[in-house]
Motif scaffolding. Structure first.
Motif: not given
Ligand SMILES: O=C(O)[C@H](O)[C@@H](O)[C@H](O)[C@H](O)COP(=O)(O)O
Length: 236
Positions: A220-226, A183-189
């Motif tokens: 889902s298009d839910n990609l969030i970069w942190f 549903k969501t992917v979070a990139f922690l970089v």
């Protein structure tokens, strides 16, 4: 795609922890795939100290990748999670679905693929995580899919055995079809060593396709970069 940039690694950990706590608390059940690496370690430390309102009984923990070592080994992503989070929170042990790093890798990849099939809800007939947390290596790898084995991304299996390009260490990794079905992917970089790849991947510069991290594109298009400022230096 959403991009958050914070001044420091500690502030990335704070922002992501607050995001994760909010997502968990508004869910009835929350299936999340964790990542190894130093950035998630900071998140776990922050959460264990500050996210006291998190209802962990709703959370089912999985790993997007795990080293093929014993759970007590300092290389183990599970051990890192125990040391920095699980030893400091109350979560039902049946909610913890660790990869058996101590098992024979090929058979563990098959076993863990079934764990995902048996425990996760389905979307497009594939296991669907509520959230997949990813890091990115300096070489553009993500989970444990490295550039020299980028073909693993398109495996028809849920999980594959990967090999670290330098150490030869074997790892169990989820594949692209699982990551992109979340549903969501979070990139922690975080860190200046990631800045060049972050720019290349986010701006889809020439050659970006060579990096597994560039293949992360959830349906889902839910990609969030942190990101911290160092990792985002090339895009701000
Ligand atoms: O098992 C692992 O090593 C991780 O899953 C790996 O993919 C990690 O996310 C990256 O190497 C980034 O690590 P850092 O967060 O330490 O930069």
């Amino acid at each position: 795609m959403k991009i958050n940039v914070d001044p420091s690694k500690a502030e990335v950990a704070k922002r992501f922890s607050e995001y994760l706590e909010e997502e968990i608390n508004k869910s009835t059940i929350f299936h999340v795939a964790l990542s190894g690496g130093s950035t998630p370690k900071g998140v776990f430390d922050y959460m264990s100290e500050n996210a006291k309102g998190t209802d962990w009984s709703k959370v089912h923990l999985y790993w997007g990748d795990e080293r093929c070592v014993a759970p007590s080994d300092s290389e183990s992503n599970y051990k890192m999670t125990v040391d920095h989070l699980l030893s400091k929170i109350t979560i039902p042990k049946e909610n913890i679905h660790r990869v058996f790093g101590e098992a024979e890798p090929e058979s563990e990849a098959v076993r863990y693929a079934k764990v995902l099939d048996d425990n996760l809800p389905k979307e497009l007939s594939l296991p669907q995580f509520d959230l997949v947390i990813l890091g990115m290596g300096d070489d553009g790898h993500t989970a444990s899919i490295f550039p020299h084995e980028i073909g693993l991304w398109d495996s028809t299996a849920n999980c594959e055995v990967a090999i670290h390009p330098d150490s030869g260490q074997r790892r169990i990794t989820v594949t692209g079809k699982i990551i992109n079905n979340a549903k969501t992917v979070a990139f922690l970089v975080t860190g200046e060593s990631k800045a060049e790849k972050v720019k290349t991947i986010i701006e889809k510069e020439a050659g970006h396709e060579a990096y597994p991290a560039s293949l992360v594109a959830p349906t889902s298009d839910n990609l969030i970069w942190f990101l911290d400022a160092d990792a985002a230096a090339g895009i701000i």
